[in-house]
Design a protein around this motif. Structure first.
Motif, mmCIF file in Angstrom:
data_model
loop_
_atom_site.group_PDB
_atom_site.id
_atom_site.type_symbol
_atom_site.label_atom_id
_atom_site.label_comp_id
_atom_site.label_asym_id
_atom_site.label_seq_id
_atom_site.Cartn_x
_atom_site.Cartn_y
_atom_site.Cartn_z
ATOM 1 N N ALA A 8 7.863 14.083 7.416
ATOM 2 C CA ALA A 8 8.440 12.968 8.185
ATOM 3 C C ALA A 8 7.551 11.726 8.043
ATOM 4 N N ASP A 11 4.937 7.459 11.511
ATOM 5 C CA ASP A 11 5.193 7.134 12.921
ATOM 6 C C ASP A 11 5.745 8.338 13.682
ATOM 7 N N GLN A 12 6.674 9.035 13.011
ATOM 8 C CA GLN A 12 7.263 10.219 13.654
ATOM 9 C C GLN A 12 6.234 11.328 13.817
ATOM 10 N N ARG A 13 5.341 11.440 12.817
ATOM 11 C CA ARG A 13 4.322 12.486 12.915
ATOM 12 C C ARG A 13 3.347 12.197 14.048
ATOM 13 N N GLU A 15 4.026 10.421 16.740
ATOM 14 C CA GLU A 15 4.752 10.639 17.988
ATOM 15 C C GLU A 15 4.860 12.137 18.285
ATOM 16 N N TRP A 16 5.073 12.940 17.232
ATOM 17 C CA TRP A 16 5.150 14.403 17.393
ATOM 18 C C TRP A 16 3.836 14.936 17.970
#
Ligand SMILES: [Zn+2]
Length: 168
Positions: A8, A11-13, A15-16
């Motif tokens: 991913a 940014d998504q990582r 946020e995860w």
């Protein structure tokens, strides 16, 4: 970690990871976990300290099935420690002595990590060289023995390698 997250966008990582951190924090503060932690400490008098790499791939409560907060971690890059470091040695010693003075034995888990699937997922602190990481862990074990004795009746240093692909 679900496989999709690896690929991913960053940014998504992030946020995860933040979400995981919030979940762990909420779990830690939950009265259920706090009581489980106190019950565990009452049932298992040996205190557990872990020296580990700061990259975060070794999650000891997960690997050892202990409630959050039982294992008291010391983190550094690559799990590279020298108990001769002025503050480091004092910190470890005072934590160990505090436990002993309360009548506890102390298990010191000295960890290193590697990946069986891909050498490059090993420990960056040792250029992904598993043997070097393991050799360093054994050196720390010798330092612990030099400080707390070779009999292991009160302080037991244990070298543990963690295979991070399967949390083994
Ligand atoms: Zn590492």
């Amino acid at each position: 970690m679900p496989t999709a997250i690896h690929s991913a966008p960053i940014d998504q990582r992030i946020e995860w990871l933040m979400e995981l951190s919030r979940t762990h924090s909420a779990l830690y503060c939950d009265p259920e976990n706090s009581l489980a932690r106190q019950r565990y400490l009452a049932e298992h008098p040996t205190r557990i300290i872990a020296l580990k790499c700061m990259d975060g791939r070794i999650h000891l409560p997960y690997a050892t099935k202990t409630p959050l907060g039982i294992v008291s971690p010391f983190r550094n890059l690559g799990g590279i420690f020298d108990l001769g470091w002025p503050y480091m040695g004092d910190l470890l010693e005072s934590q160990v002595m505090e436990a002993i003075q309360q009548g506890h034995r102390v298990l010191i888990i000295i960890t290193y990590h590697f990946s069986k699937g891909d050498r490059s997922r090993g420990c960056a602190g040792f250029n992904c060289d598993k043997d070097a990481a393991m050799a360093h862990a054994h050196q720390i074990r010798e330092q612990v023995e030099a400080i707390f004795g070779h009999g292991h009746k009160t302080v037991y240093p244990l070298v543990c390698g963690f295979e991070t692909d399967e949390d083994a």
